[in-house]
Design a protein around this motif. Structure first.
Motif, short mmCIF file in Angstrom:
data_model
loop_
_atom_site.label_atom_id
_atom_site.label_comp_id
_atom_site.label_asym_id
_atom_site.label_seq_id
_atom_site.Cartn_x
_atom_site.Cartn_y
_atom_site.Cartn_z
N ARG A 49 34.93 3.48 -12.66
CA ARG A 49 34.46 3.52 -11.28
C ARG A 49 33.59 4.75 -10.99
O ARG A 49 33.93 5.61 -10.19
CB ARG A 49 35.65 3.48 -10.31
CG ARG A 49 36.57 2.31 -10.49
CD ARG A 49 37.13 1.80 -9.18
NE ARG A 49 36.08 1.15 -8.38
CZ ARG A 49 36.12 1.06 -7.04
NH1 ARG A 49 37.12 1.59 -6.36
NH2 ARG A 49 35.14 0.47 -6.39
N PRO A 50 32.44 4.81 -11.62
CA PRO A 50 31.52 5.92 -11.37
C PRO A 50 30.96 5.87 -9.95
O PRO A 50 30.99 4.83 -9.29
CB PRO A 50 30.42 5.70 -12.41
CG PRO A 50 30.43 4.23 -12.64
CD PRO A 50 31.87 3.82 -12.55
N SER A 51 30.42 6.97 -9.49
CA SER A 51 29.86 7.04 -8.14
C SER A 51 28.42 6.55 -8.14
O SER A 51 27.72 6.61 -9.15
CB SER A 51 29.91 8.47 -7.62
OG SER A 51 29.01 9.30 -8.35
N GLU B 123 18.00 -0.47 -2.45
CA GLU B 123 17.71 0.80 -1.75
C GLU B 123 18.46 0.87 -0.43
O GLU B 123 18.95 1.94 -0.04
CB GLU B 123 16.21 0.93 -1.55
CG GLU B 123 15.45 1.22 -2.84
CD GLU B 123 13.95 1.30 -2.65
OE1 GLU B 123 13.30 1.98 -3.47
OE2 GLU B 123 13.43 0.69 -1.70
N ARG B 124 18.58 -0.26 0.28
CA ARG B 124 19.36 -0.27 1.52
C ARG B 124 20.81 0.06 1.23
O ARG B 124 21.45 0.81 1.99
CB ARG B 124 19.24 -1.64 2.20
CG ARG B 124 17.93 -1.88 2.93
CD ARG B 124 18.02 -3.07 3.86
NE ARG B 124 18.31 -4.31 3.16
CZ ARG B 124 17.38 -5.14 2.70
NH1 ARG B 124 16.09 -4.85 2.84
NH2 ARG B 124 17.72 -6.27 2.10
N GLN B 125 21.36 -0.51 0.15
CA GLN B 125 22.75 -0.25 -0.21
C GLN B 125 22.98 1.23 -0.53
O GLN B 125 23.97 1.84 -0.09
CB GLN B 125 23.14 -1.10 -1.41
CG GLN B 125 24.55 -0.85 -1.94
CD GLN B 125 25.63 -1.39 -1.02
OE1 GLN B 125 25.84 -2.58 -0.91
NE2 GLN B 125 26.32 -0.50 -0.33
N PHE B 126 22.09 1.84 -1.28
CA PHE B 126 22.21 3.27 -1.58
C PHE B 126 22.19 4.10 -0.30
O PHE B 126 23.00 5.02 -0.13
CB PHE B 126 21.08 3.72 -2.51
CG PHE B 126 21.34 3.49 -3.96
CD1 PHE B 126 22.34 4.21 -4.63
CD2 PHE B 126 20.59 2.56 -4.69
CE1 PHE B 126 22.59 4.00 -5.98
CE2 PHE B 126 20.84 2.35 -6.04
CZ PHE B 126 21.84 3.07 -6.69
N ASP C 275 31.15 -1.06 -12.40
CA ASP C 275 32.00 -1.13 -11.21
C ASP C 275 31.85 0.18 -10.44
O ASP C 275 32.67 1.10 -10.55
CB ASP C 275 33.46 -1.34 -11.64
CG ASP C 275 34.39 -1.51 -10.44
OD1 ASP C 275 33.88 -1.74 -9.33
OD2 ASP C 275 35.62 -1.38 -10.63
N VAL C 276 30.80 0.27 -9.64
CA VAL C 276 30.44 1.50 -8.95
C VAL C 276 31.17 1.58 -7.61
O VAL C 276 31.25 0.59 -6.87
CB VAL C 276 28.91 1.56 -8.74
CG1 VAL C 276 28.51 2.79 -7.94
CG2 VAL C 276 28.20 1.56 -10.09
N VAL C 277 31.72 2.74 -7.31
CA VAL C 277 32.47 2.95 -6.07
C VAL C 277 31.60 2.61 -4.86
O VAL C 277 30.49 3.13 -4.70
CB VAL C 277 32.96 4.41 -5.97
CG1 VAL C 277 33.64 4.64 -4.61
CG2 VAL C 277 33.92 4.73 -7.09
#
Length: 319
Positions: A196-198, A221-224, A274-276
């Protein structure tokens, strides 16, 4: 045909479409002789018909010079209408022909990269099993390009990876399918071994993304930004396949639709990270001009497409 009354030097009667077609041919060649050769009639006949059209309209259509013809401003306006008239004439003939049990016809479709590569080809293939006589042309570009070509009436129907709400007054927009944008890396990449990396670390490791104008990139980009992170693209590429290849080579963190990586994940060439906090979804939407007349083949394909629509988990289906 157009009724005209006499005024300002213009003749009364009806516009002669044969004369208009001859004028259009001359305008395309800027030569009476070359137009005559193309139409297989004599040069005097061409000249006379253009003169008659000029007399009827009360304007000069060409500047006649020793070195050749140059179209006038009035001629440019007449040519623009002429092109529209004969384009409609061709559409009329195609429509009448298509009405014979859809044995023939033509579809011009446009799609952004994700639906163009992973959704529409299979649907069009199944459609052509039912209607093998219908010719289909599918152009693929980024969302910005496809939307513009739909607005310019160069395509019958499009599928893109965004709602394009800024064009809702001109386009009919229908959600077709939910799409998930994921972050991927090669199994050998540092990120693949992290639990679960950031999202911030993903940016630091180098994002591989599509070009500006891509809906996949815009959604990511919106999600970031929603996660409070400024997305910085380290490697920009012009296609989904290129993004996958760069990620497989260990060049960074790929941003891509889950629809496009089934084979690579199954073959252990890519892993989904699986990114936090990462939950990036967007609709694939159908777009078409609101006032566009649909030919029989176009209506048949739209109906087939809607019957193929999978259950949608996103926002309401119509706009």
């Amino acid at each position: 045909m157009v009724n005209r009354s006499s005024n300002g030097g213009r003749s009364s009667g009806q516009l002669n479409f044969h004369q208009l077609y001859i004028f259009q041919t001359v305008a395309s060649h800027l030569s009476f002789s070359r137009a005559a050769e193309a139409m297989e009639i004599t040069q005097p006949a061409v000249s006379i018909q253009v003169q008659e059209l000029e007399k009827f309209l009360g304007v000069t259509l060409f500047h006649r010079r020793p070195r050749g013809l140059r179209i006038t401003e009035a001629g440019e306006a007449v040519l623009a209408y002429s092109l529209q008239i004969f384009a409609l004439s061709s559409q009329l003939m195609e429509t009448v022909q298509e009405m014979e049990d859809l044995q023939s016809g033509r579809l011009v479709l446009g799609a952004s990269s994700t639906p163009g590569e992973y959704v529409l080809p299979m649907i069009v293939g199944r459609f052509r099993q039912i209607y093998p006589g219908i010719r289909v042309e599918l152009a693929i570009g980024n969302t910005r390009t496809i939307v513009q070509r739909i607005l310019d009436r160069e395509m019958d129907l499009g599928m893109v990876g965004d709602h394009v709400e800024e064009h809702s007054s001109e386009l009919e927009i229908v959600d077709f399918q939910d799409d998930e944008i994921v972050l991927v890396a090669a199994p050998s990449h540092l990120a693949a071994g992290l639990v679960r990396p950031s999202a911030e670390l993903m940016v630091e490791l180098g994002l591989i993304a599509r070009e500006e104008g891509s809906a996949t990139r815009s959604a990511a980009e919106r999600q970031f930004r929603e996660l409070g992170i400024v997305p910085m693209v380290a490697f920009e590429l012009g296609s989904n396949q290129a993004v996958k290849q760069a990620a497989i080579a260990g060049g960074g963190i790929g941003i891509i639709s889950r629809l496009g990586i089934t084979a690579e994940v199954a073959a252990d060439m890519l892993v989904v990270l699986d990114v936090v906090g990462w939950d990036c979804r967007r609709p694939l939407t159908l777009i078409q001009p609101k006032d566009r007349y649909l030919s029989p083949s176009q209506r048949a394909f739209r109906e087939f497409l809607m019957a193929e629509r999978p259950p949608f988990s996103g926002s309401p289906p119509t706009h």
